[in-house]
Design a protein around this motif. Structure first.
Motif, PDB file in Angstrom:
ATOM      1  N   PRO A   1       0.839  -1.199   0.000  1.00 49.75           N
ATOM      2  CA  PRO A   1       0.000   0.000   0.000  1.00 49.75           C
ATOM      3  C   PRO A   1       0.881   1.259   0.000  1.00 49.75           C
ATOM      4  CG  PRO A   1      -0.757  -1.562   1.661  1.00 49.75           C
ATOM      5  CD  PRO A   1       0.580  -2.056   1.171  1.00 49.75           C
ATOM      6  N   GLN A   2       0.659   2.135  -0.981  1.00 46.48           N
ATOM      7  CA  GLN A   2       1.473   3.337  -1.109  1.00 46.48           C
ATOM      8  C   GLN A   2       0.638   4.526  -1.552  1.00 46.48           C
ATOM      9  OE1 GLN A   2       5.212   2.839  -3.369  1.00 46.48           O
ATOM     10  NE2 GLN A   2       4.606   0.699  -3.541  1.00 46.48           N
ATOM     11  N   PHE A   3       1.027   5.691  -1.070  1.00 47.76           N
ATOM     12  CA  PHE A   3       0.440   6.926  -1.577  1.00 47.76           C
ATOM     13  C   PHE A   3       1.523   7.982  -1.620  1.00 47.76           C
ATOM     14  CE2 PHE A   3      -0.028   7.391   2.982  1.00 47.76           C
ATOM     15  CZ  PHE A   3       0.148   8.753   3.234  1.00 47.76           C
TER      16      PHE A   3
ATOM     17  N   ASP B   1       1.561  20.565  -0.874  1.00 47.56           N
ATOM     18  CA  ASP B   1       0.380  21.118  -0.207  1.00 47.56           C
ATOM     19  C   ASP B   1      -0.427  20.052   0.522  1.00 47.56           C
ATOM     20  OD1 ASP B   1       0.876  23.777  -1.122  1.00 47.56           O
ATOM     21  OD2 ASP B   1       0.113  23.190  -3.091  1.00 47.56           O
ATOM     22  N   HIS B   2       0.133  18.839   0.614  1.00 41.47           N
ATOM     23  CA  HIS B   2      -0.468  17.709   1.326  1.00 41.47           C
ATOM     24  C   HIS B   2      -1.654  17.085   0.589  1.00 41.47           C
ATOM     25  CE1 HIS B   2       2.010  18.600   4.883  1.00 41.47           C
ATOM     26  NE2 HIS B   2       1.829  19.849   4.495  1.00 41.47           N
TER      27      HIS B   2
ATOM     28  N   ILE C   1      -7.811  11.251  -4.355  1.00 38.13           N
ATOM     29  CA  ILE C   1      -6.893  12.109  -5.115  1.00 38.13           C
ATOM     30  C   ILE C   1      -7.384  13.553  -5.013  1.00 38.13           C
ATOM     31  CG2 ILE C   1      -6.001  12.649  -7.440  1.00 38.13           C
ATOM     32  CD1 ILE C   1      -4.829  10.051  -6.393  1.00 38.13           C
ATOM     33  N   ASP C   2      -6.448  14.474  -4.872  1.00 37.30           N
ATOM     34  CA  ASP C   2      -6.714  15.920  -4.742  1.00 37.30           C
ATOM     35  C   ASP C   2      -7.392  16.292  -3.422  1.00 37.30           C
ATOM     36  OD1 ASP C   2      -5.532  16.589  -7.193  1.00 37.30           O
ATOM     37  OD2 ASP C   2      -7.387  16.181  -8.275  1.00 37.30           O
ATOM     38  N   THR C   3      -7.261  15.430  -2.414  1.00 34.19           N
ATOM     39  CA  THR C   3      -7.746  15.773  -1.070  1.00 34.19           C
ATOM     40  C   THR C   3      -6.572  15.694  -0.097  1.00 34.19           C
ATOM     41  OG1 THR C   3      -8.243  13.560  -0.181  1.00 34.19           O
ATOM     42  CG2 THR C   3      -9.929  14.590  -1.601  1.00 34.19           C
ATOM     43  N   GLU C   4      -6.783  16.146   1.113  1.00 30.82           N
ATOM     44  CA  GLU C   4      -5.797  16.029   2.198  1.00 30.82           C
ATOM     45  C   GLU C   4      -6.270  14.997   3.214  1.00 30.82           C
ATOM     46  OE1 GLU C   4      -4.978  19.842   3.942  1.00 30.82           O
ATOM     47  OE2 GLU C   4      -4.842  20.813   1.991  1.00 30.82           O
ATOM     48  N   GLU C   5      -6.997  13.982   2.766  1.00 34.43           N
ATOM     49  CA  GLU C   5      -7.645  13.048   3.694  1.00 34.43           C
ATOM     50  C   GLU C   5      -6.950  11.691   3.805  1.00 34.43           C
ATOM     51  OE1 GLU C   5     -11.765  13.037   2.540  1.00 34.43           O
ATOM     52  OE2 GLU C   5     -12.035  15.069   3.312  1.00 34.43           O
ATOM     53  N   HIS C   6      -5.675  11.622   3.450  1.00 32.00           N
ATOM     54  CA  HIS C   6      -4.939  10.364   3.556  1.00 32.00           C
ATOM     55  C   HIS C   6      -4.838   9.864   4.994  1.00 32.00           C
ATOM     56  CE1 HIS C   6      -2.268  13.848   3.532  1.00 32.00           C
ATOM     57  NE2 HIS C   6      -1.481  13.182   4.362  1.00 32.00           N
TER      58      HIS C   6
END
Length: 132
Positions: free
Chosen positions: A33-35, A40-41, A62-67
């Motif tokens: 598992p990778q991101f 800008d996070h 994608i395009d969120t800061e919710e990782h």
């Protein structure tokens, strides 16, 4: 002269396109598992293994800061967030007992956690973070 310039632009465009395809293949084809986030996070890559692990589709993250939602029940920084911000005091605060500088790659950090993720006890999760 113009033909040569167009030819060089086309060659460069093809090289960039091929590099993006290879990058996508490496990340998506990995069983780990990778991101990846940008400065800008915002999530810019979320691989298939992480989709399966987290049950969060890449299109939804994608395009969120919710990782952080993969790892924690409430918002807090992930190791990668702190490294992007060069917040080494934050790394010490949040990961004091579970992180170390990489022995192999200068600028990389490793952290392990056998925490609860989304309410479920998980096996040890190993994180490697690197910033150039």
């Amino acid at each position: 002269m113009e033909v040569t310039k167009d030819h060089e632009v086309n060659k460069l465009t093809k090289k960039i396109s091929n590099a993006v395809i290879r990058w996508d293949s490496i990340i998506d084809g990995s069983p780990f598992p990778q991101f990846v986030i940008d400065k800008d996070h915002n999530v810019i890559y979320w691989n298939k293994a992480l989709e399966e692990y987290s049950k969060i589709k890449s299109a939804d993250i994608i395009d969120t800061e919710e990782h952080w939602k993969v790892f924690y029940s409430e918002k807090r920084p992930c190791l990668v967030d702190l490294l992007v911000d060069e917040d080494f005091e934050g790394i010490e605060y949040w990961f004091s007992d579970s992180y170390k500088k990489s022995e192999l790659v200068d600028g990389a950090y490793e952290a392990e956690s056998s925490d609860t993720i989304k309410g479920k006890k998980i096996p040890t999760f190993h994180c490697i973070t690197y910033q150039r």
